[in-house]
Design an enzyme around this catalytic site. Structure first.
Site, PDB file in Angstrom:
ATOM      1  N   GLY A  16      40.281  33.446  40.103  1.00 18.13           N
ATOM      2  CA  GLY A  16      39.020  32.545  39.633  1.00 18.13           C
ATOM      3  C   GLY A  16      39.425  31.382  38.999  1.00 18.13           C
ATOM      4  N   ASN A  17      41.003  31.256  38.753  1.00 22.62           N
ATOM      5  CA  ASN A  17      41.485  29.908  37.975  1.00 22.62           C
ATOM      6  C   ASN A  17      41.842  29.071  39.150  1.00 22.62           C
ATOM      7  OD1 ASN A  17      43.633  31.337  39.494  1.00 22.62           O
ATOM      8  ND2 ASN A  17      44.767  31.583  37.371  1.00 22.62           N
ATOM      9  N   LYS A 139      43.917  44.332  32.174  1.00 25.17           N
ATOM     10  CA  LYS A 139      43.419  43.362  32.744  1.00 25.17           C
ATOM     11  C   LYS A 139      42.941  42.209  31.943  1.00 25.17           C
ATOM     12  CE  LYS A 139      42.601  41.481  36.945  1.00 25.17           C
ATOM     13  NZ  LYS A 139      43.331  41.134  37.832  1.00 25.17           N
ATOM     14  N   LYS A 223      41.096  41.887  42.081  1.00 22.93           N
ATOM     15  CA  LYS A 223      40.576  41.340  43.312  1.00 22.93           C
ATOM     16  C   LYS A 223      41.565  41.380  44.890  1.00 22.93           C
ATOM     17  CE  LYS A 223      42.332  36.819  43.876  1.00 22.93           C
ATOM     18  NZ  LYS A 223      43.623  37.074  43.053  1.00 22.93           N
ATOM     19  N   LYS A 285      50.577  41.327  43.484  1.00 20.13           N
ATOM     20  CA  LYS A 285      50.201  40.791  44.777  1.00 20.13           C
ATOM     21  C   LYS A 285      51.001  41.539  45.830  1.00 20.13           C
ATOM     22  CE  LYS A 285      48.514  36.294  43.177  1.00 20.13           C
ATOM     23  NZ  LYS A 285      47.307  36.678  43.679  1.00 20.13           N
TER      24      LYS A 285
END
Length: 326
Positions: A16-17, A139, A223, A285
């Protein structure tokens, strides 16, 4: 069941960033500007023969949505405004961000004379009601806060707040692991038809399955984890996890620091187990990349947004594969 894989299809997961940098107020025009830059890269990938699925985070944006509700809360009784649960804010952010990205991609494709168009899909991620994450919120969402503001939010709104970096605080919420993406087959159908599908926005709206169906859950989904589940389910060959650095490093911040180019899943897992990728930075990740490969994916790439096209061409980023080339 995993279907036969589609060729030259990549799922690109951006944060989102990517549209709102840390500390920015997050104006809509600025988000649109950044979406245009991203869309240019997507359009060029399509020109080069790729079919693309896009997923995106919503950390800053979902926080903005919730904050708007908080600001009007004193008038809510008078105006008859209902409370805004977290899951609905996630759904709202999917729609809003999906529209911004889809419009930018459609415009970039139109300028190139291409017929493909974007399709933003409200996506639901099934989670386990007994997931331990519900008892331990971790989160971060929303904007950064000072200690004084964080203490006030905790006292007045009952937030759980964490110091994400020295002197910087953010609200933290539950982040259970996604088990399935309910619309995976719809994504597959749209992708096969040539659409640029935008899915798993903010990790998907979390839902729990019961005897009579599904109910919404107050949480947010990582996500990258949701993207790994979606890509493996649909049969996408390449998962690209976009982050703030060009490559993954081992020995980060030490004299022996070095970047990883192409490594096997086994090598990545050894580095992960050795603590090279902390939970608060690269760990999730790498875990998502390994999950994707374990579930049948061919290649996971971790790289920065400016190097997206070069990474898919094999000349940049960290590439994690199931096994070494013979």
């Amino acid at each position: 069941m995993r279907h036969a894989a589609m060729k030259r299809v990549a799922l690109i997961a951006i944060g989102g960033n990517a549209l709102v940098l840390d500390g920015e107020p997050g104006s809509i025009p600025r988000q649109q500007e950044r979406a245009v830059q991203f869309a240019e890269q997507i359009a060029e990938l399509i020109v080069e023969g790729w079919t693309v699925v896009v997923s995106h985070g919503n950390g800053p944006q979902v926080g903005f949505i919730l904050r708007r509700g908080e600001l009007i809360a004193p008038e809510a009784t008078i105006e008859g405004l209902p409370d805004l649960p977290l899951w609905l804010a996630v759904a709202d952010s999917q729609g809003g961000i999906g529209h911004i990205i889809a419009t930018a991609i459609d415009s970039a494709l139109h300028r190139r004379g291409l017929k493909a168009r974007a399709a933003a899909l409200i996506t639901h991620a099934q989670v386990d009601a007994d997931d331990p994450a519900f008892a331990l919120p971790t989160k971060p969402i929303g904007s950064q806060m000072t200690m004084a503001v964080a203490q006030r939010r905790t006292a007045e709104e009952g937030w759980t707040v964490s110091e994400t970096s020295p002197g910087v605080y953010r609200r933290v919420v539950a982040s259970p692991r996604p088990q399935a993406i309910l619309e995976a087959e719809h994504v597959r159908t749209l992708t096969a038809a040539g659409a640029v599908v935008i899915a798993c926005g903010g990790g998907g709206v979390p839902v729990v399955r019961g005897e009579s169906g599904w109910r919404s859950a107050d949480a947010v989904i990582d996500k990258d984890r949701a993207s790994a589940v979606l890509a493996a389910t649909v049969g996408i060959e390449v998962l690209v996890l976009v982050t703030g650095v060009d490559q993954v490093y081992v020995g980060y911040g030490t004299p022996v620091q070095h970047a990883l180019g192409r490594i096997t899943a086994e090598e990545a897992r050894k580095y992960l187990d050795a603590g090279e990728f902390p939970a608060g930075s690269m760990g999730p990740k790498v875990e998502s990349a390994l999950q994707f490969l374990d579930d049948g994916g061919t290649e996971a790439i971790i790289t920065s947004l400016p190097l997206l096209r070069e990474a898919l061409a094999g000349t940049a980023g960290t590439h994690v594969v199931r096994q070494s080339m013979p």
